[in-house]
Each structure stands twice: as structure tokens, then as C-alpha cells.
Design an enzyme around this catalytic site. Structure first.
Site, PDB file in Angstrom:
ATOM      1  N   ASN A  10       0.991  -1.256   0.018  1.00 58.11           N
ATOM      2  CA  ASN A  10      -0.213  -0.031   0.010  1.00 58.11           C
ATOM      3  C   ASN A  10       0.902   1.242   0.031  1.00 58.11           C
ATOM      4  O   ASN A  10       1.482   1.518   0.977  1.00 58.11           O
ATOM      5  CB  ASN A  10      -1.034  -0.136   1.435  1.00 58.11           C
ATOM      6  CG  ASN A  10      -1.674   1.328   1.394  1.00 58.11           C
ATOM      7  OD1 ASN A  10      -1.726   2.071   0.579  1.00 58.11           O
ATOM      8  ND2 ASN A  10      -2.447   1.365   2.518  1.00 58.11           N
ATOM      9  N   LYS A  12       0.181   4.249  -0.268  1.00 55.10           N
ATOM     10  CA  LYS A  12      -0.505   5.408   0.356  1.00 55.10           C
ATOM     11  C   LYS A  12      -0.304   6.654  -0.622  1.00 55.10           C
ATOM     12  O   LYS A  12      -0.269   6.428  -1.736  1.00 55.10           O
ATOM     13  CB  LYS A  12      -0.116   5.631   1.802  1.00 55.10           C
ATOM     14  CG  LYS A  12      -0.222   4.373   2.647  1.00 55.10           C
ATOM     15  CD  LYS A  12       0.033   4.636   3.964  1.00 55.10           C
ATOM     16  CE  LYS A  12      -0.231   3.174   4.710  1.00 55.10           C
ATOM     17  NZ  LYS A  12      -0.012   3.387   6.240  1.00 55.10           N
ATOM     18  N   HIS A  97      -9.448   1.154   4.934  1.00 52.95           N
ATOM     19  CA  HIS A  97      -8.210   1.315   5.519  1.00 52.95           C
ATOM     20  C   HIS A  97      -8.319   2.382   6.882  1.00 52.95           C
ATOM     21  O   HIS A  97      -9.190   3.445   6.780  1.00 52.95           O
ATOM     22  CB  HIS A  97      -7.009   2.124   4.622  1.00 52.95           C
ATOM     23  CG  HIS A  97      -5.735   1.800   5.274  1.00 52.95           C
ATOM     24  ND1 HIS A  97      -5.397   2.940   6.326  1.00 52.95           N
ATOM     25  CD2 HIS A  97      -4.828   1.033   5.137  1.00 52.95           C
ATOM     26  CE1 HIS A  97      -4.066   2.407   6.728  1.00 52.95           C
ATOM     27  NE2 HIS A  97      -3.714   1.620   5.751  1.00 52.95           N
ATOM     28  N   GLU A  99      -6.950   4.512   7.954  1.00 57.85           N
ATOM     29  CA  GLU A  99      -6.366   6.223   7.451  1.00 57.85           C
ATOM     30  C   GLU A  99      -7.793   6.661   6.738  1.00 57.85           C
ATOM     31  O   GLU A  99      -8.158   7.936   6.983  1.00 57.85           O
ATOM     32  CB  GLU A  99      -5.225   6.439   6.725  1.00 57.85           C
ATOM     33  CG  GLU A  99      -4.231   6.025   7.539  1.00 57.85           C
ATOM     34  CD  GLU A  99      -2.834   5.608   6.878  1.00 57.85           C
ATOM     35  OE1 GLU A  99      -2.982   5.530   5.671  1.00 57.85           O
ATOM     36  OE2 GLU A  99      -1.866   5.193   7.562  1.00 57.85           O
ATOM     37  N   GLU A 167      -5.093  -4.815  10.649  1.00 56.65           N
ATOM     38  CA  GLU A 167      -3.889  -3.486  10.743  1.00 56.65           C
ATOM     39  C   GLU A 167      -4.297  -2.844  12.081  1.00 56.65           C
ATOM     40  O   GLU A 167      -5.169  -2.088  12.095  1.00 56.65           O
ATOM     41  CB  GLU A 167      -3.927  -2.667   9.861  1.00 56.65           C
ATOM     42  CG  GLU A 167      -4.056  -3.274   8.245  1.00 56.65           C
ATOM     43  CD  GLU A 167      -3.443  -2.263   7.172  1.00 56.65           C
ATOM     44  OE1 GLU A 167      -2.451  -2.760   6.639  1.00 56.65           O
ATOM     45  OE2 GLU A 167      -3.940  -1.505   7.020  1.00 56.65           O
ATOM     46  N   GLY A 173       2.826   2.214  10.988  1.00 59.87           N
ATOM     47  CA  GLY A 173       3.892   3.394  10.819  1.00 59.87           C
ATOM     48  C   GLY A 173       4.564   3.610  11.807  1.00 59.87           C
ATOM     49  O   GLY A 173       5.335   4.934  12.190  1.00 59.87           O
ATOM     50  N   SER A 213       3.654  -2.063  10.340  1.00 59.57           N
ATOM     51  CA  SER A 213       5.197  -1.981  10.546  1.00 59.57           C
ATOM     52  C   SER A 213       5.621  -3.348  10.407  1.00 59.57           C
ATOM     53  O   SER A 213       6.620  -3.839  10.916  1.00 59.57           O
ATOM     54  CB  SER A 213       5.418  -1.736  12.245  1.00 59.57           C
ATOM     55  OG  SER A 213       5.203  -0.152  12.426  1.00 59.57           O
TER      56      SER A 213
HETATM   57  P1  13P Z   1       3.290   0.401   7.724  1.00 60.78           P
HETATM   58  O1  13P Z   1       3.636  -0.838   7.176  1.00 60.78           O
HETATM   59  O2  13P Z   1       3.992   1.669   7.085  1.00 60.78           O
HETATM   60  O3  13P Z   1       3.094   0.348   9.032  1.00 60.78           O
HETATM   61  O4  13P Z   1       1.741   0.659   7.064  1.00 60.78           O
HETATM   62  C1  13P Z   1       0.746  -0.410   7.363  1.00 60.78           C
HETATM   63  C2  13P Z   1      -0.403   0.005   6.472  1.00 60.78           C
HETATM   64  O5  13P Z   1      -1.237   0.764   6.853  1.00 60.78           O
HETATM   65  C3  13P Z   1      -0.840  -0.788   5.314  1.00 60.78           C
HETATM   66  O6  13P Z   1      -1.907  -0.505   4.784  1.00 60.78           O
END
Ligand code: 13P
Length: 252
Positions: A10, A12, A97, A99, A167, A173, A213
Site C-alpha cells: 500500500n 498510500k 483502511h 486512515e 491492521e 507506521g 510495521s
Molecule cells: P506500515 O507498514 O507503514 O506500518 O503501514 C501499514 C499499512 O497501513 C498498510 O496498509
């Protein structure tokens, strides 16, 4: 029960035409370089989907988007429809997601409606769930994830058109991850709830990815658990070497 492992990136809100295409080419070359037993996908931003599709030509790497609207077309300024994603060559779309749930107030109901529309357009969905730190500290992880599964996954979803991504919000992150035991416990609980929603047979076949992560160093431990069927990788998917090291360490 045979479930094909999946490693999905992803990206983002990262990737301009030059670096995004270069990254896609590197991933494509690395996937082609040896026999792979897993499925691969990359999910760049909308603006470079077409360019990345071209860069992936000839490699077994699926293209995915990061969101879609629930309508096929119409007066929704700034939105992208599932038909448009299929048209540009996407096989997958990430939905719900954390976010998007946080930044855009997306509810389980909305995610479910989007998923139904995506499936109708022939897309496969990666539906995301996961608890916040406060919810984890209150011991609500399984309850929260169960509610998200029951509300976000269409009753008509099948293992062929849907992938779940667990997640934990606090692991995204941050460099923090749950223990392997915690991950397995949540995935096993999610599979039980899925069985209630879509039946035991489909739930047994549906892939549940872990995200949050994931790095080359923890991939082996986190991705080889009985109910973990791969990873949805954020930050580490922006470097082809890290993304592929995760795949290699997971046995892909
Ligand atoms: P990270 O791998 O940067 O922690 O992000 C995970 C994520 O949100 C994947 O959709």
C-alpha cells in the site's frame, strides 16, 4: 486448507510518475527473477495507476487502488468509481483502511457498500480492520474487529473476491507490532466471525493479511502463523529491496 499467501504494498499518498514507475519496475523484475509461490500486488495512488500498470507488464504483480466510490458514475466530484479502476487495469481495491476511516469518517456501512460495488465491477477487495491503542488497552480488540468484520464485509463476499487485512492502528507506521501470539489470536478470532457472516467454507478459504510495521526483520515471525496469509505493507513497500525481502523472509 490451502490459501495462497499474498504480499501487497500500500503505497498510500506516495509516488510521482518517475519514482513510482521506477519502483514498480524494480518490483516487477524481482518478482520475475525467481519462481514465486505467493501472489503479489501493489497499490499506488490513483494518479499513476495507468503508468504503474504499464511498468508491471509481463510480471505476476496485480494492480490495486486504495479506495473507490460506491456508484458506477455520476455527480461525485473528486471520487473514482470501481468501473474506472477496473478500466485502468486494477484487480484489487483496498477499502476501509484506518486512515480513511479516521481522515474521512468512513463507517462500516459505507465500506460494505463500496465493497459490494467493487465486487459488482469485477474487482477484488482488501477490506481493512483493526483496533486503536485505546481500544486495545481497554481489552476491546476482538470486539472491535468483530464489529468491523460484521459491518464492513458484504454477506455475499467470497474467498475469491475478498481479502481481509488486520491492521492494528497503533502498529501502522510506528515500528511497533503485536506479538506473534496476539496476531494469531486476532486472526483466528476474525476467521470465526467471518464464518458467521459468510459461512465456514468461505471463511476457511479467505485470506487474512497482517499489516502494521511489517519489515524484513519481523516478516518471518509474523507471516508464518497458521491464520496469517500474508501482509499488507505500507512504508516498507516503498523500497523494492525491503518489499522483496519481506516476501523472501515470509517464504514467498
Ligand atoms: P506500515 O507498514 O507503514 O506500518 O503501514 C501499514 C499499512 O497501513 C498498510 O496498509
Amino acid at each position: 486448507m490451502v490459501r495462497k499467501m499474498m504480499i501487497a504494498g500500500n503505497w498510500k499518498m506516495n509516488g510521482l510518475s518517475t519514482d513510482g514507475v521506477a519502483l514498480a519496475k524494480e518490483v516487477a523484475a524481482a518478482v520475475k527473477a525467481k519462481k514465486r509461490v505467493c501472489e503479489f500486488a501493489v497499490c499506488p495512488p490513483f494518479t499513476i495507476l495507468a503508468a504503474v500498470k504499464k511498468a508491471l507488464r509481463g510480471a505476476k504483480v496485480a494492480l490495486g487502488a486504495q479506495d473507490c466510490h460506491f456508484d458506477e458514475k455520476g455527480a461525485h466530484t473528486g471520487d473514482i468509481s470501481p468501473l474506472m479502476l477496473a478500466d485502468v487495469g486494477c484487480a484489487y481495491v483496498i477499502l476501509g483502511h484506518s486512515e480513511r476511516r479516521a481522515d474521512h469518517g468512513e463507517s462500516n456501512e459505507l465500506v460494505c457498500r463500496k465493497a459490494e460495488a467493487a465486487h459488482k465491477a469485477g474487482l477484488k477487495t482488501i477490506i481493512c480492520i483493526g483496533e486503536t491503542l485505546a481500544q486495545r488497552e481497554r481489552g476491546e480488540t476482538i470486539d472491535v474487529c468483530s464489529e468491523q468484520i460484521l459491518g464492513s464485509v458484504p454477506a455475499t463476499a467470497t474467498a475469491a473476491d475478498t481479502v481481509i487485512a488486520y491492521e492494528p492502528v497503533w502498529a501502522i507506521g510506528t515500528g511497533k507490532t503485536p506479538t506473534a501470539q496476539d496476531v494469531e489470536d486476532v486472526h483466528a478470532a476474525v476467521r470465526k466471525v467471518l464464518a458467521k457472516k459468510i459461512g465456514k467454507a468461505q471463511a476457511g478459504k479467505m485470506r487474512i493479511l497482517y499489516g502494521g510495521s511489517v519489515k524484513p526483520a519481523n516478516a518471518k515471525e509474523l507471516l508464518n502463523l497458521p491464520d496469517v496469509d500474508g501482509a499488507l505493507v505500507g512504508g516498507a513497500s516503498l523500497k523494492a529491496a525491503d518489499f522483496m525481502a519481506i516476501a523472501d523472509n515470509a517464504g514467498c
